[in-house]
Write a protein that holds these residues in place. Sequence first.
Motif, PDB file in Angstrom:
ATOM      1  N   GLY A  11      -1.968  -9.953   3.236  1.00 50.30           N
ATOM      2  CA  GLY A  11      -3.020 -10.022   2.225  1.00 50.30           C
ATOM      3  C   GLY A  11      -4.176 -10.919   2.591  1.00 50.30           C
ATOM      4  O   GLY A  11      -5.085 -11.126   1.802  1.00 50.30           O
TER       5      GLY A  11
ATOM      6  N   ALA B  26      -6.496  -7.844   0.893  1.00 50.68           N
ATOM      7  CA  ALA B  26      -7.294  -6.996   1.768  1.00 50.68           C
ATOM      8  C   ALA B  26      -7.277  -5.555   1.274  1.00 50.68           C
ATOM      9  O   ALA B  26      -6.430  -5.153   0.482  1.00 50.68           O
ATOM     10  CB  ALA B  26      -6.753  -7.080   3.186  1.00 50.68           C
ATOM     11  N   ASP B  27      -8.220  -4.764   1.748  1.00 53.69           N
ATOM     12  CA  ASP B  27      -8.338  -3.380   1.336  1.00 53.69           C
ATOM     13  C   ASP B  27      -7.373  -2.477   2.081  1.00 53.69           C
ATOM     14  O   ASP B  27      -6.796  -2.841   3.100  1.00 53.69           O
ATOM     15  CB  ASP B  27      -9.756  -2.886   1.624  1.00 53.69           C
ATOM     16  CG  ASP B  27     -10.691  -3.189   0.479  1.00 53.69           C
ATOM     17  OD1 ASP B  27     -11.879  -2.857   0.616  1.00 53.69           O
ATOM     18  OD2 ASP B  27     -10.247  -3.756  -0.530  1.00 53.69           O
ATOM     19  N   GLY B  28      -7.262  -1.259   1.576  1.00 54.83           N
ATOM     20  CA  GLY B  28      -6.499  -0.238   2.279  1.00 54.83           C
ATOM     21  C   GLY B  28      -7.258   0.304   3.468  1.00 54.83           C
ATOM     22  O   GLY B  28      -8.440   0.028   3.659  1.00 54.83           O
TER      23      GLY B  28
ATOM     24  N   LEU C 119      -5.074   6.862   1.322  1.00 52.27           N
ATOM     25  CA  LEU C 119      -4.590   5.762   0.503  1.00 52.27           C
ATOM     26  C   LEU C 119      -4.469   6.215  -0.944  1.00 52.27           C
ATOM     27  O   LEU C 119      -5.415   6.770  -1.509  1.00 52.27           O
ATOM     28  CB  LEU C 119      -5.557   4.585   0.593  1.00 52.27           C
ATOM     29  CG  LEU C 119      -5.239   3.369  -0.268  1.00 52.27           C
ATOM     30  CD1 LEU C 119      -3.982   2.662   0.232  1.00 52.27           C
ATOM     31  CD2 LEU C 119      -6.425   2.403  -0.278  1.00 52.27           C
TER      32      LEU C 119
ATOM     33  N   TYR D  73      -3.024   0.439  -3.957  1.00 50.69           N
ATOM     34  CA  TYR D  73      -2.471  -0.764  -3.362  1.00 50.69           C
ATOM     35  C   TYR D  73      -2.416  -1.903  -4.368  1.00 50.69           C
ATOM     36  O   TYR D  73      -3.152  -1.928  -5.356  1.00 50.69           O
ATOM     37  CB  TYR D  73      -3.202  -1.169  -2.080  1.00 50.69           C
ATOM     38  CG  TYR D  73      -4.574  -1.751  -2.205  1.00 50.69           C
ATOM     39  CD1 TYR D  73      -5.690  -0.925  -2.189  1.00 50.69           C
ATOM     40  CD2 TYR D  73      -4.770  -3.127  -2.266  1.00 50.69           C
ATOM     41  CE1 TYR D  73      -6.971  -1.453  -2.251  1.00 50.69           C
ATOM     42  CE2 TYR D  73      -6.043  -3.661  -2.334  1.00 50.69           C
ATOM     43  CZ  TYR D  73      -7.141  -2.815  -2.321  1.00 50.69           C
ATOM     44  OH  TYR D  73      -8.407  -3.344  -2.385  1.00 50.69           O
TER      45      TYR D  73
ATOM     46  N   TYR E  41       0.501   5.310   0.945  1.00 55.10           N
ATOM     47  CA  TYR E  41      -0.311   6.346   1.573  1.00 55.10           C
ATOM     48  C   TYR E  41       0.432   7.679   1.511  1.00 55.10           C
ATOM     49  O   TYR E  41       1.660   7.722   1.454  1.00 55.10           O
ATOM     50  CB  TYR E  41      -0.577   6.019   3.046  1.00 55.10           C
ATOM     51  CG  TYR E  41      -1.421   4.803   3.305  1.00 55.10           C
ATOM     52  CD1 TYR E  41      -0.839   3.544   3.430  1.00 55.10           C
ATOM     53  CD2 TYR E  41      -2.808   4.904   3.451  1.00 55.10           C
ATOM     54  CE1 TYR E  41      -1.621   2.417   3.678  1.00 55.10           C
ATOM     55  CE2 TYR E  41      -3.592   3.787   3.702  1.00 55.10           C
ATOM     56  CZ  TYR E  41      -2.991   2.554   3.810  1.00 55.10           C
ATOM     57  OH  TYR E  41      -3.761   1.436   4.068  1.00 55.10           O
TER      58      TYR E  41
ATOM     59  N   ARG F 289     -10.960  -0.788   8.102  1.00 53.74           N
ATOM     60  CA  ARG F 289     -10.756  -1.566   6.880  1.00 53.74           C
ATOM     61  C   ARG F 289     -11.881  -2.571   6.751  1.00 53.74           C
ATOM     62  O   ARG F 289     -12.173  -3.295   7.705  1.00 53.74           O
ATOM     63  CB  ARG F 289      -9.416  -2.293   6.915  1.00 53.74           C
ATOM     64  CG  ARG F 289      -9.196  -3.210   5.723  1.00 53.74           C
ATOM     65  CD  ARG F 289      -7.819  -3.855   5.763  1.00 53.74           C
ATOM     66  NE  ARG F 289      -7.645  -4.819   6.835  1.00 53.74           N
ATOM     67  CZ  ARG F 289      -8.128  -6.050   6.833  1.00 53.74           C
ATOM     68  NH1 ARG F 289      -8.884  -6.468   5.835  1.00 53.74           N
ATOM     69  NH2 ARG F 289      -7.876  -6.870   7.840  1.00 53.74           N
TER      70      ARG F 289
ATOM     71  N   PHE G 154       0.843  -1.196   0.000  1.00 58.66           N
ATOM     72  CA  PHE G 154       0.000   0.000   0.000  1.00 58.66           C
ATOM     73  C   PHE G 154       0.882   1.251   0.000  1.00 58.66           C
ATOM     74  O   PHE G 154       1.911   1.292   0.678  1.00 58.66           O
ATOM     75  CB  PHE G 154      -0.872   0.031   1.257  1.00 58.66           C
ATOM     76  CG  PHE G 154      -1.677  -1.223   1.486  1.00 58.66           C
ATOM     77  CD1 PHE G 154      -1.101  -2.352   2.047  1.00 58.66           C
ATOM     78  CD2 PHE G 154      -3.021  -1.268   1.149  1.00 58.66           C
ATOM     79  CE1 PHE G 154      -1.834  -3.506   2.257  1.00 58.66           C
ATOM     80  CE2 PHE G 154      -3.770  -2.420   1.361  1.00 58.66           C
ATOM     81  CZ  PHE G 154      -3.168  -3.541   1.916  1.00 58.66           C
TER      82      PHE G 154
ATOM     83  N   SER H  44     -11.153  -7.408  -2.132  1.00 58.29           N
ATOM     84  CA  SER H  44     -11.588  -6.614  -3.270  1.00 58.29           C
ATOM     85  C   SER H  44     -10.635  -6.912  -4.413  1.00 58.29           C
ATOM     86  O   SER H  44      -9.560  -6.356  -4.479  1.00 58.29           O
ATOM     87  CB  SER H  44     -11.581  -5.123  -2.926  1.00 58.29           C
ATOM     88  OG  SER H  44     -11.845  -4.348  -4.070  1.00 58.29           O
TER      89      SER H  44
ATOM     90  N   GLN I 256      -1.603  -4.194   8.593  1.00 57.21           N
ATOM     91  CA  GLN I 256      -0.635  -3.506   7.755  1.00 57.21           C
ATOM     92  C   GLN I 256       0.502  -2.955   8.599  1.00 57.21           C
ATOM     93  O   GLN I 256       0.265  -2.341   9.644  1.00 57.21           O
ATOM     94  CB  GLN I 256      -1.318  -2.378   6.988  1.00 57.21           C
ATOM     95  CG  GLN I 256      -2.319  -2.913   5.972  1.00 57.21           C
ATOM     96  CD  GLN I 256      -3.039  -1.823   5.223  1.00 57.21           C
ATOM     97  OE1 GLN I 256      -2.541  -0.714   5.091  1.00 57.21           O
ATOM     98  NE2 GLN I 256      -4.207  -2.147   4.704  1.00 57.21           N
TER      99      GLN I 256
END
Lengths: 114, 119
Positions: free
Chosen positions: A97, B104-106, A45, A48, A35, B95, A33, B100, A103
């Motif tokens: 993931g 995983a999403d941001g 964001l 990603y 940012y 989150r 990701f 998606s 994160q």
Amino acid sequence: DAGVIQSPRHEVTEMGQEVTLRCKPISGHNSLFWYRQTMMRGLELLIYFNNNVPIDDSGMPEDRFSAKMPNASFSTLKIQPSEPRDSAVYFCASSSGTKEETQYFGPGTRLLVL
Amino acid sequence: AQTVTQSQPEMSVQEAETVTLSCTYDTSESDYYLFWYKQPPSRQMILVIRQEAYKQQNATENRFSVNFQKAAKSFSLKISDSQLGDAAMYFCAYRRAYYSGGGADGLTFGKGTHLIIQP
């Protein structure tokens, strides 16, 4: 184990110049990701990747911004041409993931465009 | 779109006392995760605590605990026995849980609360 690595840590450039920010995710992580943090907009964001494929780039502000992930251990965020309003701290984060992922953030790159 | 609101730009607390930071969020999802991150002057983003929306029990990590009220969409952070090293910006983040397009999403962040610890 090393965390997320970002380079450079600080970058000062002049308006119109190309800027490239680099990120090495944690080994074994397959989501990455980017940012951006500014006083006005906070943390947002930009884009990603999952398994090196861009999933959502809706946060990329303009066509001047581009990001790539050529392999699982490296990503770049490029700004061309740079403008003073791009001045910010840019963070890279990575995760496993999975649905339960957390994160982990790099130290950030502080960019100043004069 | 999801939004995260932190209504306290700044909080101050005496060392050794307890402080609570507020966070509300808006989402139409039923399965999601909530986080508190700490950002000291070094700018490093440090995960403090996380909460899974489908878990009733509030998360705790040593002196840090949350009060998660799913119906009210509220997620506050309580810091007990405040220490000088707790001084930092604190960000609440959301989150959604499902994938998606894979992965995983941001995170969606609030604007942050600046926590000051008075010695």
